[in-house]
Scaffold this active site. Structure first.
Site, PDB file in Angstrom:
ATOM      1  N   HIS A  18     -11.411  -4.744 -13.657  1.00 14.17           N
ATOM      2  CA  HIS A  18     -12.387  -3.692 -13.970  1.00 14.17           C
ATOM      3  C   HIS A  18     -13.254  -3.481 -12.738  1.00 14.17           C
ATOM      4  CE1 HIS A  18     -15.028  -1.222 -16.554  1.00 14.17           C
ATOM      5  NE2 HIS A  18     -15.984  -1.691 -15.764  1.00 14.17           N
ATOM      6  N   CYS A  19     -13.173  -2.301 -12.165  1.00  7.83           N
ATOM      7  CA  CYS A  19     -13.885  -1.999 -10.927  1.00  7.83           C
ATOM      8  C   CYS A  19     -15.232  -1.369 -11.268  1.00  7.83           C
ATOM      9  CB  CYS A  19     -13.062  -1.062 -10.046  1.00  7.83           C
ATOM     10  SG  CYS A  19     -13.839  -0.708  -8.456  1.00  7.83           S
ATOM     11  N   ILE A  20     -16.303  -2.006 -10.818  1.00  9.11           N
ATOM     12  CA  ILE A  20     -17.632  -1.475 -11.090  1.00  9.11           C
ATOM     13  C   ILE A  20     -17.928  -0.238 -10.264  1.00  9.11           C
ATOM     14  CG2 ILE A  20     -18.540  -3.719 -11.774  1.00  9.11           C
ATOM     15  CD1 ILE A  20     -19.708  -3.982  -8.952  1.00  9.11           C
TER      16      ILE A  20
END
Length: 412
Positions: free
Chosen positions: A263-265
């Site tokens: 999950h890329c912020i």
């Protein structure tokens, strides 16, 4: 008892605000906490220690913008990036020591905010707005401060503009969705079948029939038992869907993603089978555009110095505020570029070994992987088929067949 019939009925929907005066038993909002906090604030009395979070949540929920499509909640996490970033950069351009302190503290503040929000497992627009506003603000300063100097040709301006536009297009393509696992007809049929079986069992027990004396159902073949165990082992305990191999559940997005990487912020979304290639392309375009833009800025601000040493030594750059601001922004862009370059290198190594970031973290936690060059990746050895074959599989990786059509709300 007789007094129970005089109690007000419980409503189906939660009532709020003006309906509390009509039926206080049905009010379930935090209006009372907000009213009490405002009353204490007006009277100069100290606030209760346990009312800060409810009051803050109520105020944030009531900050809305009236649009044509309806009221939209104002995302408070976007405010620091839009307000603090230009203020801090302009403050850092006043003196060399101020710039050193601010540019050193900025990564620490961002990391602190990341760990503070990551513990809550919630989505935030802070990092996405910070990335977009940084790109837009750097381009704005390039147009207003560097271009009037006459050191940039039209071809170089077109190159930088094209890089910015392609980066935004690739980012929008990445935000279309990572490829969530959709429930199949078999999942729905199995769920309904289990429900019917449980209902029949409950009805039989209610009728006084002892289930232990009933004959046992016929044994299933070994193939069916193996298939059911495989399906059961691949079923997500949260989504209740059968996950294909290499899929994983994201607690932040609230769904299972096919070939989940992480999950890329920075994009406020997961990276999965459907958007992994576009995510890699976005990183590559951003890094190339940023490096080219920083080189043009340094050539204009420090024309007497070499590009490799201009960031470390540029005499007289703080004598003029415009040059100092451009030099400070070049340093800020270099810090962001270094962080994203590290992410790109990790992605390239993972793809070369055909391992996702989620699989590498699981292997590191379970201690069943092999540490590869400099400890940058934990190779599980399950899906790796060699360097060329791994890259061919990644480039030929198609999008999920059951990928839902993207809507406008997916882009935030």
């Amino acid at each position: 008892m007789k007094w129970e019939k005089f109690k007000p009925p419980e409503p189906d929907d939660a009532m709020c605000c003006f309906e509390c005066d009509l039926d206080p038993h049905g009010c379930c909002c935090d209006c009372d906490d907000l009213d009490e906090a405002c009353s204490r604030w007006l009277k100069g009395e100290p606030q209760k220690p346990d009312c800060a979070l409810p009051v803050f949540g109520a105020v944030m929920d009531r900050l809305r913008l009236r649009l044509l499509s309806g009221d939209r909640r104002v995302e408070i996490s976007m405010v620091p990036a839009l307000v603090l970033l230009p203020m801090l950069l302009r403050l850092a351009a006043l003196h060399f020591l101020l710039g050193l302190v601010i540019l050193t503290a900025l990564p620490g503040l961002v990391l602190w905010y990341y760990y503070a929000t990551h513990r809550k497992k919630g989505r935030t627009l802070f990092f996405l707005s910070l990335a977009l506003f940084s790109l837009a603000y750097m381009y704005f300063l390039f147009i207003t401060e560097i271009l009037p100097r006459g050191d940039v040709s039209h071809l170089q301006l077109v190159t930088v503009t094209t890089g910015v536009v392609l980066t935004l297009i690739s980012l929008v393509r990445t935000k279309m969705g990572p490829g969530f696992v959709q429930p199949s007809l078999a999942d729905t049929h199995s769920t309904s079948t289990n429900h019917y079986q449980l209902s029949d069992k409950d009805s039989a027990s209610q009728n006084g029939v002892d289930q232990s004396v009933l004959p046992a159902p016929p044994a299933r073949p070994v193939e069916q038992q193996t298939q059911s165990l495989t399906v059961k082992g691949g079923r997500c305990p949260l989504c209740k869907v059968v996950r294909p191999p290499r899929a994983g559940h994201c607690r932040i997005c609230g769904g299972c993603v096919q070939r989940l990487d992480h999950h890329c912020i920075w994009i406020n979304s997961c990276v999965g089978q459907a958007n992994h290639r576009s995510f890699l392309l976005t990183l590559l375009l951003f890094l190339l555009t940023s490096l080219y833009g920083v080189s043009l800025v340094l050539r204009s601000v420090c024309p007497q110095q070499n590009l490799l040493t201009a960031l470390l030594y540029c005499p007289g750059v703080y004598s003029q505020y415009s040059s100092a601001l451009c030099f400070t922004c070049a340093w800020y862009s270099s810090i962001v570029t270094a962080g994203l370059l590290n992410l790109l290198v990790l992605q390239l190594i993972n793809i070369s070994y055909n391992v996702t970031e989620r699989e590498a973290q699981l292997a590191l936690r379970r201690k069943n992987g092999q540490s590869r060059p400099c400890g940058l990746v934990d190779d599980t050895g399950v899906y790796s088929r060699g360097f060329c074959q791994n890259w061919a599989e990644f480039l030929a990786m198609g999008e999920p067949v059951d990928r839902p059509s993207s809507v406008l709300t997916d882009l935030v």
